[in-house]
Design an enzyme around this catalytic site. Structure first.
Site, PDB file in Angstrom:
ATOM      1  N   HIS A  70       0.890  -1.080   0.403  1.00  0.00           N
ATOM      2  CA  HIS A  70       0.135   0.194   0.431  1.00  0.00           C
ATOM      3  C   HIS A  70       0.775   1.550   0.362  1.00  0.00           C
ATOM      4  CE1 HIS A  70       0.241  -1.256   4.371  1.00  0.00           C
ATOM      5  NE2 HIS A  70       0.713  -0.053   4.828  1.00  0.00           N
TER       6      HIS A  70
HETATM    7  P1  AMP Z   1       1.627   0.247   7.773  1.00  0.00           P
HETATM    8  O1  AMP Z   1       0.862  -1.126   7.804  1.00  0.00           O
HETATM    9  O2  AMP Z   1       2.046   0.638   8.411  1.00  0.00           O
HETATM   10  O3  AMP Z   1       2.247   0.561   5.802  1.00  0.00           O
HETATM   11  O4  AMP Z   1       0.214   1.134   7.846  1.00  0.00           O
HETATM   12  C1  AMP Z   1      -1.096   0.551   7.228  1.00  0.00           C
HETATM   13  C2  AMP Z   1      -1.493   1.900   7.616  1.00  0.00           C
HETATM   14  O5  AMP Z   1      -3.652   1.187   7.968  1.00  0.00           O
HETATM   15  C3  AMP Z   1      -2.086   2.981   9.088  1.00  0.00           C
HETATM   16  O6  AMP Z   1      -2.156   4.468   8.675  1.00  0.00           O
HETATM   17  C4  AMP Z   1      -3.538   2.614   9.352  1.00  0.00           C
HETATM   18  O7  AMP Z   1      -4.045   3.783  10.136  1.00  0.00           O
HETATM   19  C5  AMP Z   1      -3.991   1.711   8.479  1.00  0.00           C
HETATM   20  N1  AMP Z   1      -5.486   0.267   8.618  1.00  0.00           N
HETATM   21  C6  AMP Z   1      -5.392  -0.085   9.434  1.00  0.00           C
HETATM   22  N2  AMP Z   1      -6.320  -0.432   9.528  1.00  0.00           N
HETATM   23  C7  AMP Z   1      -6.719  -0.350   8.413  1.00  0.00           C
HETATM   24  C8  AMP Z   1      -8.239  -0.905   7.991  1.00  0.00           C
HETATM   25  N3  AMP Z   1      -9.050  -2.021   8.195  1.00  0.00           N
HETATM   26  N4  AMP Z   1      -9.099  -0.152   6.946  1.00  0.00           N
HETATM   27  C9  AMP Z   1      -7.943   0.873   6.104  1.00  0.00           C
HETATM   28  N5  AMP Z   1      -6.911   1.657   6.376  1.00  0.00           N
HETATM   29  C10 AMP Z   1      -7.084   0.867   8.022  1.00  0.00           C
END
Ligand code: AMP
Ligand code: ZN
Length: 197
Positions: A110
């Site tokens: 992502h």
């Molecule tokens: P990272 O894996 O550290 O790059 O970041 C994961 C991102 O996903 C973080 O910014 C979270 O706030 C976000 N996040 C966590 N769970 C969800 C979800 N169910 N839907 C959308 N975003 C999410």
């Protein structure tokens, strides 16, 4: 350290449906979360935004994370970058950064597209802050350049990632080193106020 590292994710955890680390896959299919879609990607709103605007661009192809990205993903990453630029262009009055966390916690590659006001109640910890403001944050343009020039994305060791996340707090706009998160959050508001003037 509370942050869960990808290396901590056991194979069984990644395959478990409903596991916290698979939350993005659920959100990708939720019309409430989805902002945009084409044949290659889905854009969703980050559920716990760390700034006024925080989007995630995810490929439909099942790529676990930036650590699995190979040269053959170059076009896909360029496309994700272009989609991110399109989102940013809609917010002419905000600055944005676009990039990947070197060691993500959630499954599926992502691309973070986040406004640099960092004004959000969800931005709580030093790790949150350092994940966007140190070299732990791999800028999308640098990643694409590395893929193009070196054929791979430079791997940052888990220890180095931990070191970046533990770096002393520093403002992203000036040299101030606030002593804690409440002080940092008060301080960054002054930059937003200055911008408005
Ligand atoms: P990272 O894996 O550290 O790059 O970041 C994961 C991102 O996903 C973080 O910014 C979270 O706030 C976000 N996040 C966590 N769970 C969800 C979800 N169910 N839907 C959308 N975003 C999410
Ligand atoms: Zn500052």
């Amino acid at each position: 350290m509370k942050r869960k590292f990808e290396s901590d994710m056991s194979k069984s955890a990644t395959s478990k449906k409903g596991h916290w680390s698979a939350g993005l896959l659920t959100s990708m299919e939720d019309p409430e979360c989805m902002v945009k879609e084409d044949d290659k990607i889905v854009v969703i709103k980050d559920k716990y935004p760390k700034a006024q605007f925080h989007y995630l661009v995810l490929p439909k192809e099942n790529i676990l994370s930036i650590r699995q990205v190979k040269k053959n993903h170059q076009d896909l990453l360029m496309h994700m970058h272009e989609v991110a630029r399109g989102l940013v262009e809609k917010h002419t009055d905000h600055e944005f950064i676009m990039g990947y966390h070197a060691m993500p916690s959630m499954q599926r590659l992502h691309l973070h597209v986040i406004s640099t006001d960092f004004c959000s109640p969800c931005l709580k910890t030093k790790y949150h802050w350092n994940s966007f403001t140190t070299p732990f944050f791999l800028h999308s343009s640098d990643v694409s350049r590395q893929l193009h020039e070196e054929g791979e994305v430079k791997n940052i060791s888990p220890q180095k990632c931990k070191d970046y996340l533990n770096t002393q707090l520093k403002c992203h706009k000036c040299t101030l080193q606030p002593k804690n998160m409440p002080a940092l959050k008060r301080h960054i508001l002054t930059h937003i106020d200055k911008q408005k003037q």
